[in-house]
Design an enzyme around this catalytic site. Structure first.
Site, PDB file in Angstrom:
ATOM      1  N   ASN A 256     -14.246  -4.584  -5.003  1.00 30.92           N
ATOM      2  CA  ASN A 256     -13.717  -5.708  -4.244  1.00 30.92           C
ATOM      3  C   ASN A 256     -13.910  -7.019  -5.023  1.00 30.92           C
ATOM      4  OD1 ASN A 256     -13.010  -7.588  -2.324  1.00 30.92           O
ATOM      5  ND2 ASN A 256     -13.946  -6.495  -0.620  1.00 30.92           N
ATOM      6  N   ASP A 257     -15.149  -7.504  -5.104  1.00 36.58           N
ATOM      7  CA  ASP A 257     -15.377  -8.787  -5.791  1.00 36.58           C
ATOM      8  C   ASP A 257     -14.918  -8.763  -7.249  1.00 36.58           C
ATOM      9  OD1 ASP A 257     -16.586  -9.555  -3.477  1.00 36.58           O
ATOM     10  OD2 ASP A 257     -18.637  -9.352  -4.217  1.00 36.58           O
ATOM     11  N   VAL A 258     -15.095  -7.617  -7.919  1.00 36.99           N
ATOM     12  CA  VAL A 258     -14.828  -7.590  -9.363  1.00 36.99           C
ATOM     13  C   VAL A 258     -13.334  -7.610  -9.678  1.00 36.99           C
ATOM     14  CG1 VAL A 258     -17.014  -6.449  -9.897  1.00 36.99           C
ATOM     15  CG2 VAL A 258     -14.952  -5.070  -9.600  1.00 36.99           C
TER      16      VAL A 258
END
Ligand code: NAP
Length: 470
Positions: free
Chosen positions: A396-398
């Site tokens: 998600n964040d990456v």
């Protein structure tokens, strides 16, 4: 025992050999295909150093049977507990196990300092240097022990993040008290055991209060920092005993922990201070963004399978959700099926994907994914424009474009895998749930993106069975 080879005693030679194995082991740990061997080599080195210390440090004497029995009992109990924990641990629980083991190292360093201080009081030779080493060993070892135990509890979900009102001021006050007391013990000539215990309690308390307010999700960085503390404390023990293997081991752990802490902070584009007082991912400012970003498109398993089967080039971006779903073997099976269909599949590895450094490398190595298939983020990004399908699995964040284009985002500036440059994106996750940073991800609303909702392992298994029918 007066046995020398080339002017060196067997003990000194063993320490040199052990130190070399630590360095070799550490070097090999940096490459997934050699890491297992490196770990074993360093382990044998440590075994050699322990055996040599027991046999050659002092004249072997039957009178000391109680000491030998205690040492052997300690070794046996530690080995059994350590092996059981290491065999049973799930990959997702690795950070807390590292934290637990690290805490034990800190506790050992603290206990060594207590014992040696008592020796000094009973007629040992006293030098200011030695006293300072003992006191620093106690302070750093105890902080590392209690801090690691809190980190362990948080990652196990047993302890909630809690910040005391005026916590920073209390912590500064505690630090002043700790170093004031240590200074008094070092320079007053008053070797008081009760004061030493007071120093122990203050240091333990500082470790608890230092880690308590830090966001649970920031624990890997804190664990790495505490790891470097334990290394330092062990190195002090090495000084104290004139034990070169302990000294080298401690220095290596201390410096590796420090380097890892810095690398993790750099990869997340955050300072250590921000990690320690920033409460990132704790649901604060980071999670207040609105979700009004457009519509999301879903994709069926059949359509996703067709897209994959007819692609020339597929890039898989694994993330924390892959580890949660334990889908590493399943993704490797998908890779084999796609390769049989002539698809060129590689994995794009973000340096902080997952919850510990090298998490994705370890996970995929466990499933025997060939190492050359793992591309570092920079290389994967270069290939992105020519990639037909990117399969984002539990990440998600990456892959969040806000890191590039939203200066108000808490992850702004963090390097990410630029999946939006590929021709098609398919995201496998269970819901619209947020990742570690607790923020929305506009990638999910991107025109090129389609969501395949469900547990990553289930979705991959369904994809595999569809692909087999194509
Ligand atoms: P992430 O941002 O935490 O996102 C993981 C996603 O996986 C979640 O959004 C979740 O969504 C999904 N997921 C969870 N269980 C799943 C399952 N069973 N099946 C499918 N999906 C599942 O993970 P990431 O992209 O790997 O990023 C890592 C983050 O951790 C970064 O922010 C990094 O800075 C941080 N961090 C990493 C390290 C390190 O050393 N690696 C250290 C400290 C911090 P759903 O709930 O909707 O399924």
């Amino acid at each position: 025992m007066d046995t020398t080879i080339l002017g060196l005693s067997i003990l000194e030679l063993s320490y040199i050999v052990a130190s070399v194995t630590f360095i070799l082991g550490l070097k090999m740990l940096s490459s997934p295909d050699k890491a297992r061997k490196g770990n074993l080599i360093a382990g044998y080195g440590m075994g050699l150093a322990i055996a040599a210390t027991i046999l050659f440090k002092e004249e072997f004497s039957a009178d000391k049977w109680l000491n030998y029995s205690l040492i052997l009992a300690g070794l046996a109990i530690g080995t059994v507990i350590g092996m059981r924990m290491a065999i049973k641990v799930k990959m997702t629980a690795m950070p807390q196990m590292v934290s637990f083991f690290n805490g034990m190292g800190g506790a050992c360093a603290g206990v060594i300092s207590l014992v040696e201080f008592d020796h000094l009081r009973h007629g040992g030779e006293i030098s200011a240097g030695m006293l300072i080493v003992i006191l620093l060993g106690l302070i750093i070892g105890s902080v590392s022990f209690s801090g690691s135990m809190i980190a362990y509890g948080k990652l196990e979900g047993k302890i909630a993040d809690k910040a005391l009102p005026a916590g920073q001021i209390i912590n500064i006050g505690l630090l002043i008290a700790i170093f004031g007391l240590a200074g008094y013990l070092a320079f007053s000539g008053h070797l008081s055991m009760p004061l030493m215990y007071a120093l122990l309690v203050l240091s333990l308390l500082y470790g608890v209060l230092f880690v308590m307010p830090i966001g649970g999700a920031d624990m890997p960085v804190v664990i790495s920092l505490l790891n470097s503390f334990t290394g330092m404390a062990a190195a002090f023990g090495g000084f104290l005993y004139g034990n070169q293997a302990m000294l080298t081991g401690g220095i290596l752990v201390g410096s590796a922990g420090t380097i890892l802490t810095v690398l993790m902070c750099t990869a997340m584009n955050r300072s250590l201070t921000n990690v320690i007082i920033g409460s990132f991912g704790g649901g604060g400012a980071a999670s207040t963004q609105s979700g009004e970003q457009g519509t999301i498109k879903e994709i069926s398993v059949t359509d996703a399978a067709i897209l994959l089967a007819y692609a020339n080039k597929v890039s898989v971006v694994p993330g924390y959700g892959l580890a949660v779903a334990q889908a590493q073997h399943t993704v490797h099976n998908l890779e084999k099926i796609l390769e049989d269909k002539g698809v060129d599949l590689t994995y794009a590895i973000h340096p902080v994907a997952g919850r510990m450094p090298g998490h994705m490398n370890v996970l995929l190595a466990e499933a025997d994914v060939p190492y050359p298939k793992l591309l570092e983020m920079e290389d994967a990004n270069e290939d992105m424009a020519s990639t037909d399908v990117v399969l984002v699995i539990g990440a998600n964040d990456v892959v969040n474009p806000a890191a590039e284009n939203d200066p108000s985002s808490p992850i702004y500036g963090m390097p990410v895998v630029k999946v939006w440059n590929a021709k098609n994106i398919i995201v496998l996750k269970r819901s619209m749930g947020k990742g570690y940073a607790g923020i929305e991800n506009e990638l999910f609303f991107h025109p090129k993106n389609r969501m395949l909702f469900g547990d990553a392992k289930d979705s991959l298994e369904k994809l595999i069975s569809e692909l087999k029918n194509l």
